[in-house]
Design an enzyme around this catalytic site. Structure first.
Site, short mmCIF file in Angstrom:
data_model
loop_
_atom_site.label_atom_id
_atom_site.label_comp_id
_atom_site.label_asym_id
_atom_site.label_seq_id
_atom_site.Cartn_x
_atom_site.Cartn_y
_atom_site.Cartn_z
N GLY A 135 37.61 63.50 23.15
CA GLY A 135 38.19 63.02 21.91
C GLY A 135 37.52 63.68 20.72
N GLN A 158 35.02 64.78 11.97
CA GLN A 158 34.09 65.63 12.72
C GLN A 158 34.36 67.11 12.47
OE1 GLN A 158 34.80 63.47 16.67
NE2 GLN A 158 32.67 64.09 16.79
N CYS A 195 28.85 62.22 22.01
CA CYS A 195 29.65 62.56 20.83
C CYS A 195 29.33 63.99 20.43
CB CYS A 195 29.33 61.59 19.69
SG CYS A 195 30.27 61.90 18.19
N GLU A 207 36.78 57.05 18.89
CA GLU A 207 37.42 57.97 17.92
C GLU A 207 37.85 57.23 16.66
OE1 GLU A 207 36.85 60.95 18.37
OE2 GLU A 207 36.27 60.68 20.46
NI NI Z 1 32.34 61.06 18.53
#
Ligand code: NI
Length: 177
Positions: free
Chosen positions: A49, A54, A101, A144
């Protein structure tokens, strides 16, 4: 398509507010390219994801794709676009499992999440859809969508002592669960 630069924890964009996509945004070629680039970036990093903040875009937009073979994944989830998503927990059940992540490279931690959720969102054409998810898929949705509100998984950890580098995770913890 392009591989986008991923913001790491400490970059203010990861904590900033995000804007919903307007109806017109879905017809914008730049938004369509952003979605394709997010997919390419997700593949490059072998993630499941990725959220727009990001990749330095302050939009309520995320993508998810879970390969069938992914460890801990009960089922394959084909490429899914989450625009302006709303997540509602289904039931009170929570479970803890390992998360990583792309914005916290090489780390993992145990994170409690709702076991089942309903996701309501728009697809890449602005069409509304609703899905129920459980387990790993529900976890990825919550992870997310948290990014869209400036939250990182470490904010959700209840015991920071589980935080580990992936190498140490594989050496010492991978076989425990
Ligand atoms: Ni993340």
């Amino acid at each position: 398509m392009s591989i986008l630069k991923v913001a790491r924890i400490g970059h203010p964009i990861l904590r900033a507010a995000t804007e919903p996509l307007t109806r017109r945004a879905f017809r914008d070629p730049l938004v369509q390219k952003l979605i394709d680039d997010m997919r390419e970036t997700l593949y490059e990093h072998e993630g499941v994801g990725l959220a727009a903040p990001q990749v330095h875009e302050g939009l309520r937009l995320a993508v998810i794709e879970i390969p069938g073979s992914d460890e801990g994944a009960p089922a394959e989830v084909p490429f899914l676009v989450l625009a302006n998503p709303v997540v509602t927990p289904l039931g009170d059940e929570r479970e803890s499992a390992w998360e990583g992540c792309l914005s916290l490279p090489d780390l993992r931690g145990l994170v409690p999440r709702h076991r089942r959720v309903r996701l309501e969102a728009l697809d890449r054409h602005g069409k509304a859809y609703s899905r129920e998810a459980e387990g790993f898929f529900a976890r990825v949705i919550q992870h997310e969508c948290d990014h869209l509100d400036g939250h990182m998984y470490v904010d959700r950890m209840t015991d920071m002592r589980s935080l580990t580098f992936i190498k140490e995770f594989e050496d010492h913890l991978a076989t425990e669960e």
